[in-house]
Scaffold this motif. Sequence first.
Motif, PDB file in Angstrom:
ATOM      1  N   ALA A   3       0.853  -1.111  -0.025  1.00 49.49           N
ATOM      2  CA  ALA A   3       0.043  -0.060  -0.097  1.00 49.49           C
ATOM      3  C   ALA A   3       1.084   1.123  -0.094  1.00 49.49           C
ATOM      4  CB  ALA A   3      -0.809  -0.123   1.309  1.00 49.49           C
ATOM      5  N   ARG A   4       1.890   1.134   0.804  1.00 52.11           N
ATOM      6  CA  ARG A   4       2.924   2.526   0.727  1.00 52.11           C
ATOM      7  C   ARG A   4       3.479   2.853  -0.588  1.00 52.11           C
ATOM      8  NH1 ARG A   4       7.138   0.824   4.268  1.00 52.11           N
ATOM      9  NH2 ARG A   4       5.640   1.088   5.998  1.00 52.11           N
ATOM     10  N   VAL A   5       3.664   1.614  -1.400  1.00 49.34           N
ATOM     11  CA  VAL A   5       4.369   1.686  -2.732  1.00 49.34           C
ATOM     12  C   VAL A   5       3.176   2.456  -3.706  1.00 49.34           C
ATOM     13  CG1 VAL A   5       5.138   0.387  -5.060  1.00 49.34           C
ATOM     14  CG2 VAL A   5       6.038  -0.088  -2.530  1.00 49.34           C
ATOM     15  N   ALA A   6       1.946   1.786  -3.462  1.00 55.32           N
ATOM     16  CA  ALA A   6       0.939   2.399  -4.338  1.00 55.32           C
ATOM     17  C   ALA A   6       0.605   3.864  -3.917  1.00 55.32           C
ATOM     18  CB  ALA A   6      -0.265   1.774  -4.089  1.00 55.32           C
ATOM     19  N   THR A   7       0.528   4.075  -2.892  1.00 58.97           N
ATOM     20  CA  THR A   7       0.639   5.611  -2.244  1.00 58.97           C
ATOM     21  C   THR A   7       1.825   6.340  -2.986  1.00 58.97           C
ATOM     22  OG1 THR A   7      -0.019   4.764  -0.298  1.00 58.97           O
ATOM     23  CG2 THR A   7       0.438   7.078  -0.382  1.00 58.97           C
ATOM     24  N   GLU A   8       2.853   6.008  -2.891  1.00 53.32           N
ATOM     25  CA  GLU A   8       4.038   6.779  -3.563  1.00 53.32           C
ATOM     26  C   GLU A   8       3.462   7.144  -5.034  1.00 53.32           C
ATOM     27  OE1 GLU A   8       7.602   4.655  -2.746  1.00 53.32           O
ATOM     28  OE2 GLU A   8       7.673   5.311  -0.390  1.00 53.32           O
ATOM     29  N   ASP A   9       3.256   6.066  -5.835  1.00 50.05           N
ATOM     30  CA  ASP A   9       2.824   6.372  -7.177  1.00 50.05           C
ATOM     31  C   ASP A   9       1.659   7.207  -7.336  1.00 50.05           C
ATOM     32  OD1 ASP A   9       4.836   4.411  -7.979  1.00 50.05           O
ATOM     33  OD2 ASP A   9       3.305   2.555  -8.008  1.00 50.05           O
ATOM     34  N   LEU A  10       0.666   7.042  -6.412  1.00 52.50           N
ATOM     35  CA  LEU A  10      -0.620   7.987  -6.546  1.00 52.50           C
ATOM     36  C   LEU A  10       0.072   9.572  -6.315  1.00 52.50           C
ATOM     37  CD1 LEU A  10      -3.162   6.402  -4.236  1.00 52.50           C
ATOM     38  CD2 LEU A  10      -3.356   6.996  -6.553  1.00 52.50           C
ATOM     39  N   GLY A  11       1.185   9.746  -5.560  1.00 54.75           N
ATOM     40  CA  GLY A  11       1.666  11.319  -5.415  1.00 54.75           C
ATOM     41  C   GLY A  11       2.178  11.650  -6.869  1.00 54.75           C
ATOM     42  N   ALA A  12       2.782  10.903  -7.382  1.00 52.04           N
ATOM     43  CA  ALA A  12       3.315  11.311  -8.754  1.00 52.04           C
ATOM     44  C   ALA A  12       2.139  11.584  -9.726  1.00 52.04           C
ATOM     45  CB  ALA A  12       4.304   9.974  -9.375  1.00 52.04           C
ATOM     46  N   LEU A  13       1.187  10.778  -9.849  1.00 54.71           N
ATOM     47  CA  LEU A  13       0.021  10.895 -10.668  1.00 54.71           C
ATOM     48  C   LEU A  13      -0.715  12.227 -10.331  1.00 54.71           C
ATOM     49  CD1 LEU A  13      -1.604   9.643 -13.041  1.00 54.71           C
ATOM     50  CD2 LEU A  13      -2.799   8.546 -11.067  1.00 54.71           C
ATOM     51  N   ARG A  14      -0.796  12.405  -9.070  1.00 57.28           N
ATOM     52  CA  ARG A  14      -1.399  13.677  -8.631  1.00 57.28           C
ATOM     53  C   ARG A  14      -0.726  14.936  -9.334  1.00 57.28           C
ATOM     54  NH1 ARG A  14      -2.672  15.314  -2.311  1.00 57.28           N
ATOM     55  NH2 ARG A  14      -3.975  17.232  -3.057  1.00 57.28           N
ATOM     56  N   ALA A  15       0.578  14.820  -8.849  1.00 54.79           N
ATOM     57  CA  ALA A  15       1.450  15.970  -9.339  1.00 54.79           C
ATOM     58  C   ALA A  15       1.297  16.319 -10.970  1.00 54.79           C
ATOM     59  CB  ALA A  15       3.112  15.578  -9.265  1.00 54.79           C
ATOM     60  N   GLU A  16       1.000  15.049 -11.649  1.00 50.94           N
ATOM     61  CA  GLU A  16       0.820  15.282 -13.121  1.00 50.94           C
ATOM     62  C   GLU A  16      -0.231  15.867 -13.338  1.00 50.94           C
ATOM     63  OE1 GLU A  16       1.563  11.574 -15.066  1.00 50.94           O
ATOM     64  OE2 GLU A  16       3.824  11.554 -14.570  1.00 50.94           O
ATOM     65  N   VAL A  17      -1.439  15.576 -12.695  1.00 53.37           N
ATOM     66  CA  VAL A  17      -2.750  15.997 -12.782  1.00 53.37           C
ATOM     67  C   VAL A  17      -3.033  17.453 -12.537  1.00 53.37           C
ATOM     68  CG1 VAL A  17      -5.215  15.891 -12.134  1.00 53.37           C
ATOM     69  CG2 VAL A  17      -3.883  13.739 -12.384  1.00 53.37           C
ATOM     70  N   ASP A  18      -2.101  17.763 -11.370  1.00 51.44           N
ATOM     71  CA  ASP A  18      -2.074  19.171 -10.867  1.00 51.44           C
ATOM     72  C   ASP A  18      -1.580  20.022 -12.167  1.00 51.44           C
ATOM     73  OD1 ASP A  18      -3.298  18.736  -8.569  1.00 51.44           O
ATOM     74  OD2 ASP A  18      -1.763  18.702  -7.359  1.00 51.44           O
ATOM     75  N   ALA A  19      -0.389  19.520 -12.713  1.00 55.38           N
ATOM     76  CA  ALA A  19       0.121  20.405 -13.772  1.00 55.38           C
ATOM     77  C   ALA A  19      -0.744  20.356 -15.155  1.00 55.38           C
ATOM     78  CB  ALA A  19       1.628  19.640 -14.129  1.00 55.38           C
ATOM     79  N   SER A  20      -1.324  19.480 -15.480  1.00 57.92           N
ATOM     80  CA  SER A  20      -2.186  19.465 -16.489  1.00 57.92           C
ATOM     81  C   SER A  20      -3.317  20.627 -16.033  1.00 57.92           C
ATOM     82  CB  SER A  20      -3.013  18.195 -16.724  1.00 57.92           C
ATOM     83  OG  SER A  20      -1.924  17.341 -17.101  1.00 57.92           O
ATOM     84  N   LEU A  21      -4.044  20.444 -15.050  1.00 61.61           N
ATOM     85  CA  LEU A  21      -5.199  21.533 -14.379  1.00 61.61           C
ATOM     86  C   LEU A  21      -4.696  22.690 -14.692  1.00 61.61           C
ATOM     87  CD1 LEU A  21      -7.036  19.541 -11.685  1.00 61.61           C
ATOM     88  CD2 LEU A  21      -7.796  20.371 -13.487  1.00 61.61           C
ATOM     89  N   ARG A  22      -3.349  23.283 -14.190  1.00 61.84           N
ATOM     90  CA  ARG A  22      -2.914  24.489 -14.332  1.00 61.84           C
ATOM     91  C   ARG A  22      -2.756  25.162 -15.606  1.00 61.84           C
ATOM     92  NH1 ARG A  22       0.052  23.132  -9.775  1.00 61.84           N
ATOM     93  NH2 ARG A  22       1.796  22.319 -10.938  1.00 61.84           N
ATOM     94  N   LYS A  23      -2.335  24.103 -16.492  1.00 62.53           N
ATOM     95  CA  LYS A  23      -2.217  24.395 -18.132  1.00 62.53           C
ATOM     96  C   LYS A  23      -3.707  24.686 -18.498  1.00 62.53           C
ATOM     97  CE  LYS A  23       1.922  21.615 -19.017  1.00 62.53           C
ATOM     98  NZ  LYS A  23       2.486  20.384 -19.650  1.00 62.53           N
ATOM     99  N   VAL A  24      -4.541  23.845 -18.213  1.00 66.94           N
ATOM    100  CA  VAL A  24      -6.277  24.099 -18.592  1.00 66.94           C
ATOM    101  C   VAL A  24      -6.595  25.270 -18.231  1.00 66.94           C
ATOM    102  CG1 VAL A  24      -8.518  23.124 -18.406  1.00 66.94           C
ATOM    103  CG2 VAL A  24      -6.467  21.929 -18.979  1.00 66.94           C
ATOM    104  N   THR A  25      -6.315  25.727 -16.951  1.00 65.68           N
ATOM    105  CA  THR A  25      -6.652  27.037 -16.346  1.00 65.68           C
ATOM    106  C   THR A  25      -6.091  28.170 -16.954  1.00 65.68           C
ATOM    107  OG1 THR A  25      -6.665  26.007 -14.464  1.00 65.68           O
ATOM    108  CG2 THR A  25      -7.104  28.134 -14.237  1.00 65.68           C
ATOM    109  N   ARG A  26      -4.624  28.120 -17.379  1.00 67.39           N
ATOM    110  CA  ARG A  26      -4.279  29.158 -17.935  1.00 67.39           C
ATOM    111  C   ARG A  26      -4.669  29.419 -19.368  1.00 67.39           C
ATOM    112  NH1 ARG A  26       0.669  27.540 -15.717  1.00 67.39           N
ATOM    113  NH2 ARG A  26       1.176  25.926 -17.532  1.00 67.39           N
ATOM    114  N   LEU A  27      -4.981  28.079 -20.071  1.00 65.12           N
ATOM    115  CA  LEU A  27      -5.767  28.071 -21.490  1.00 65.12           C
ATOM    116  C   LEU A  27      -6.990  28.861 -21.347  1.00 65.12           C
ATOM    117  CD1 LEU A  27      -5.096  27.235 -24.558  1.00 65.12           C
ATOM    118  CD2 LEU A  27      -6.461  25.061 -23.740  1.00 65.12           C
ATOM    119  N   VAL A  28      -7.806  28.632 -20.238  1.00 64.27           N
ATOM    120  CA  VAL A  28      -9.146  29.171 -20.360  1.00 64.27           C
ATOM    121  C   VAL A  28      -8.930  30.801 -20.234  1.00 64.27           C
ATOM    122  CG1 VAL A  28     -11.208  29.257 -18.851  1.00 64.27           C
ATOM    123  CG2 VAL A  28     -10.245  27.084 -19.548  1.00 64.27           C
ATOM    124  N   ASP A  29      -7.930  31.075 -19.340  1.00 65.03           N
ATOM    125  CA  ASP A  29      -7.740  32.394 -18.861  1.00 65.03           C
ATOM    126  C   ASP A  29      -7.367  33.133 -20.206  1.00 65.03           C
ATOM    127  OD1 ASP A  29      -8.303  32.253 -16.430  1.00 65.03           O
ATOM    128  OD2 ASP A  29      -6.298  31.880 -15.538  1.00 65.03           O
TER     129      ASP A  29
END
Lengths: 269, 313
Positions: B270-296
């Motif tokens: 579970a700890r390994v999976a949690t670490e992978d989830l962290g990287a995934l979340r960082a990528e999602v955050d970056a994509s969202l910020r890009k979409v936000t900038r595009l909308v703006d």
Amino acid sequence: MRPTCLLYAKPSEWGAVVVRALASWWYMLHLGAVALVMAFSPSTYNRANRVAASRHIYTSTWRVLPWFTLLSALVSQVLIRIVVVTSLSYGLSNYALEMVVRVLVLELIPLSAALFVALRAGLAFNAGDALALAGATADSPALSMQAQNRLRAELVPEVIANAFAVLSLAMVNSVIVLVFAYLNVYGVSPWGVYDYTRTVGRVFEPVVTMGFALKTMLFGLAVAVIPTAAILEMQRLGRRPLSTMQPGAVRLLFVLLLIEAASLAMKYI
Amino acid sequence: MQEPKAELPAEPVAHVEAKAVVLLVLIGALICAFLLYVMYARGVFEKTQRLVLISDDSEGVIPGMDMTFSGFPIGRVQRVELASDGKARILIDVPRKDAAWLRTSSVFTMERSMVGETRIRAFSGILTDPLLPDGSTRTVLRGDTTAEIPRLVASARALLENLDTMTRTDSTINATLTNLQSATGRLSGRYGLLGGALGSDEEARKLLVTLERIDRLLLKTDQRVFGKHGVMDDTQAAVLQLNVVLKDASASLKKVDAVLAEAQAIGANARVATEDLGALRAEVDASLRKVTRLVDEINRKWPFARDTELKLP
């Protein structure tokens, strides 16, 4: 009759009584001094005076000494025994010897010797003889040659003899008392001599020894001079004795007590 | 003109002059001998050496008194004088023949008794020490009986007062003694020491009754606990059963242990999976910020762009 005592004199006569008493004392002292000077001057001791002095010494000392010594030894032995036994019972035997020496040798023996000589010789002065001497001292103080010769011939040998008698009796009996005291305390044993000698040495301090000698000599002089002076003065002033009592007896006793008291005061006060 | 004297012998005495001379010589010799004896007794002819004793009080010391050694007089006080420092100087002459008893280590004492004179004593402990030289000065030790008396009387008075306090009727000691007497009276009673300790025979009797009861109780307890079918037998059986239960519990615990090991492995995964989830979340955050900038960006460039300026009234 002139009163001789302040108690029997009227107040107006007190001055005269005092002057007379002083003159009497002065006469006695003067006579004593003259007798003393003559006793020490070599010219007194001529053949006749030597014989007279020898006879007086024989009478007042030689004949008296054995009896007085016997009596004195007896009384001393009793007194010593009392002192030693009493001090022993109180546990103070160390002080018995000193007390015996102080009381008997220094005080009682000289006084009793003086009293004995006074009774035996001094107060036995012949009134008839005094009549002859009374003229000799009548022109006093400037004594004539004749008066001096009479004094030399009659008074001085007697004074010397009486003084010598007191000294002899006192000394002989003092030595006997010292021997008796030793025998009573230590018995017939030579081993107490050292302690005894130290005790005697402790008692006879220089002042005490000189006082003892001086007192004995003064006793002798008083016994020799006072009765003689009293009779001579009575004859010189042409008085009759007031009573059958020997003239000068009271004064002699007074002077002896005075000397004893002065000696005691000098030693112990 | 002159009558024969009454006190003189009537007839001439034979050799009166010779007798007078003999008497004079004998008395003169006696006086001289006496004087010499007194001088000898005073120690005039002895060779002496001087000893000076220093004391703070010379009372009772008189010239002529002895200094003793072992009870023998070996010296004599010659003079007593006051020194410049206020102390008394006692000058003693010791004969040469007796000076051998005095050593450099000698001690000198001065004693005053109630009765009698003051005594000066010398003590030489070591007789092999060097001789005391002539003119020596030593301090004297004082022992004064009379000086001790006031202190002694004060102490005795205090002691007597205490004794008086102790012996009064209402004193503590008296009360104690009374108590002791009653205690000993009880000790000699029926119940002896027990009665004395407890205060009265009644109390002692109660205690004895109590003790008897306790004794009976203990007897019964013994029967119930250690007797047949007693508590101890039941307890033993219970202990055996407890042993079996404990064995079962031990086996169960082993099983639990294995389960826990499994759970631990699952936790690690579970700890390994949690670490992978962290990287995934960082990528999602970056994509969202890009979409936000595009909308703006689209909003700014869009013609229906709103005026964003605020106008104050």
